[in-house]
Scaffold this motif. Structure first.
Motif, PDB file in Angstrom:
ATOM      1  N   ASP A  18       0.946  -1.158   0.065  1.00 28.10           N
ATOM      2  CA  ASP A  18      -0.063   0.154   0.143  1.00 28.10           C
ATOM      3  C   ASP A  18       0.810   1.202  -0.002  1.00 28.10           C
ATOM      4  O   ASP A  18       0.319   2.396   0.114  1.00 28.10           O
ATOM      5  CB  ASP A  18      -0.908   0.014   1.319  1.00 28.10           C
ATOM      6  CG  ASP A  18      -0.348   0.177   2.503  1.00 28.10           C
ATOM      7  OD1 ASP A  18       1.132  -0.052   2.533  1.00 28.10           O
ATOM      8  OD2 ASP A  18      -0.779   0.409   3.524  1.00 28.10           O
ATOM      9  N   THR A  19       2.205   1.140  -0.342  1.00 26.93           N
ATOM     10  CA  THR A  19       3.005   2.255  -0.384  1.00 26.93           C
ATOM     11  C   THR A  19       3.587   2.409  -1.915  1.00 26.93           C
ATOM     12  O   THR A  19       3.896   1.611  -2.335  1.00 26.93           O
ATOM     13  CB  THR A  19       4.405   1.978   0.474  1.00 26.93           C
ATOM     14  OG1 THR A  19       3.933   1.683   1.818  1.00 26.93           O
ATOM     15  CG2 THR A  19       5.227   3.202   0.382  1.00 26.93           C
ATOM     16  N   ALA A  20       3.251   3.833  -2.245  1.00 22.16           N
ATOM     17  CA  ALA A  20       3.603   4.189  -3.636  1.00 22.16           C
ATOM     18  C   ALA A  20       4.840   5.246  -3.447  1.00 22.16           C
ATOM     19  O   ALA A  20       4.926   6.205  -2.778  1.00 22.16           O
ATOM     20  CB  ALA A  20       2.570   4.718  -4.339  1.00 22.16           C
ATOM     21  N   THR A  21       5.907   4.948  -4.054  1.00 25.79           N
ATOM     22  CA  THR A  21       6.974   6.004  -4.486  1.00 25.79           C
ATOM     23  C   THR A  21       6.886   6.633  -5.789  1.00 25.79           C
ATOM     24  O   THR A  21       6.442   6.179  -6.728  1.00 25.79           O
ATOM     25  CB  THR A  21       8.296   5.111  -4.434  1.00 25.79           C
ATOM     26  OG1 THR A  21       8.454   4.146  -3.205  1.00 25.79           O
ATOM     27  CG2 THR A  21       9.635   6.095  -4.578  1.00 25.79           C
ATOM     28  N   ILE A  22       6.774   8.023  -5.570  1.00 32.40           N
ATOM     29  CA  ILE A  22       6.323   8.879  -6.472  1.00 32.40           C
ATOM     30  C   ILE A  22       7.688   9.888  -6.866  1.00 32.40           C
ATOM     31  O   ILE A  22       8.339  10.289  -6.044  1.00 32.40           O
ATOM     32  CB  ILE A  22       5.263   9.623  -6.197  1.00 32.40           C
ATOM     33  CG1 ILE A  22       4.037   8.398  -5.886  1.00 32.40           C
ATOM     34  CG2 ILE A  22       4.779  10.720  -7.162  1.00 32.40           C
ATOM     35  CD1 ILE A  22       2.951   9.257  -5.246  1.00 32.40           C
ATOM     36  N   GLY A  23       7.714  10.026  -8.360  1.00 34.20           N
ATOM     37  CA  GLY A  23       8.737  10.742  -8.692  1.00 34.20           C
ATOM     38  C   GLY A  23       8.317  11.522 -10.140  1.00 34.20           C
ATOM     39  O   GLY A  23       7.420  11.265 -10.579  1.00 34.20           O
ATOM     40  N   TRP A  96      13.607  10.081  -6.316  1.00 31.05           N
ATOM     41  CA  TRP A  96      12.466   9.871  -6.011  1.00 31.05           C
ATOM     42  C   TRP A  96      11.874  11.095  -5.050  1.00 31.05           C
ATOM     43  O   TRP A  96      12.769  11.640  -4.452  1.00 31.05           O
ATOM     44  CB  TRP A  96      11.970   8.633  -5.236  1.00 31.05           C
ATOM     45  CG  TRP A  96      12.369   8.317  -4.020  1.00 31.05           C
ATOM     46  CD1 TRP A  96      13.772   7.974  -3.723  1.00 31.05           C
ATOM     47  CD2 TRP A  96      12.043   8.579  -2.646  1.00 31.05           C
ATOM     48  NE1 TRP A  96      14.374   7.679  -2.216  1.00 31.05           N
ATOM     49  CE2 TRP A  96      12.998   8.359  -1.630  1.00 31.05           C
ATOM     50  CE3 TRP A  96      11.083   9.241  -2.107  1.00 31.05           C
ATOM     51  CZ2 TRP A  96      12.834   8.341  -0.408  1.00 31.05           C
ATOM     52  CZ3 TRP A  96      10.720   9.472  -0.820  1.00 31.05           C
ATOM     53  CH2 TRP A  96      11.630   9.184   0.111  1.00 31.05           C
ATOM     54  N   LEU A  97      10.681  11.657  -4.949  1.00 30.67           N
ATOM     55  CA  LEU A  97       9.844  12.784  -4.258  1.00 30.67           C
ATOM     56  C   LEU A  97       9.544  12.393  -3.158  1.00 30.67           C
ATOM     57  O   LEU A  97       9.677  12.552  -1.918  1.00 30.67           O
ATOM     58  CB  LEU A  97       9.277  13.627  -5.205  1.00 30.67           C
ATOM     59  CG  LEU A  97       9.679  13.834  -6.719  1.00 30.67           C
ATOM     60  CD1 LEU A  97       8.635  14.562  -7.118  1.00 30.67           C
ATOM     61  CD2 LEU A  97      10.837  14.693  -6.536  1.00 30.67           C
ATOM     62  N   VAL A  98       8.168  11.581  -3.228  1.00 32.34           N
ATOM     63  CA  VAL A  98       7.502  11.202  -1.846  1.00 32.34           C
ATOM     64  C   VAL A  98       7.117   9.811  -1.928  1.00 32.34           C
ATOM     65  O   VAL A  98       7.097   9.211  -2.875  1.00 32.34           O
ATOM     66  CB  VAL A  98       6.303  12.262  -1.805  1.00 32.34           C
ATOM     67  CG1 VAL A  98       6.590  13.421  -1.669  1.00 32.34           C
ATOM     68  CG2 VAL A  98       5.436  11.786  -2.862  1.00 32.34           C
TER      69      VAL A  98
END
Length: 124
Positions: A18-23, A96-98
């Motif tokens: 359920d964790t998304a790494t976003i960039g 990566w950002l968040v």
């Protein structure tokens, strides 16, 4: 790069449970040029799909980064405060950002896979 999903605004998402790494994509960082500042959200901020998540400033312009899915910010890449160029150097890993705790994993199904995104970028 396997497992990445992309938006038409050039954000990427890598889902792990359920964790998304976003960039931002490699294409996006190349279009922005040298990145000089990244304004990241506070941990705990709740975002909805399509809402502004961060702002990236380059020598060319400032560009908003939009949330590819809804969720809560659980981690930000603090290293970008000192080294914003990591987004240029390695946008899909170190840059990566968040990280978000995803509310609805099904939202990611509407995003492009790598093959579709590559075709989209070629059409630009």
């Amino acid at each position: 790069m396997s497992g990445l999903r992309f938006t038409k605004d050039h954000e990427y998402l890598r889902l792990d449970g359920d964790t998304a790494t976003i960039g931002i994509s490699d294409y996006a960082q190349s279009q922005l040029g040298d990145i000089v500042f990244v304004d990241l959200p506070a941990v705990g901020k709740k975002v909805t799909k399509g809402s502004e998540l961060a702002v990236i400033e380059s020598v060319k312009a400032a560009s908003e980064v939009y949330a590819p899915v809804s969720g809560e910010v659980i981690e930000v890449n603090a290293e970008l405060g000192e080294k914003p160029a990591l987004v240029n150097d390695d946008p899909l890993a170190e840059g990566w950002l968040v990280k978000l705790r995803v509310e609805n994993a099904g939202e990611s199904e509407t995003l492009m896979d790598e093959t579709a995104y590559a075709g989209f970028v070629k059409s630009l």
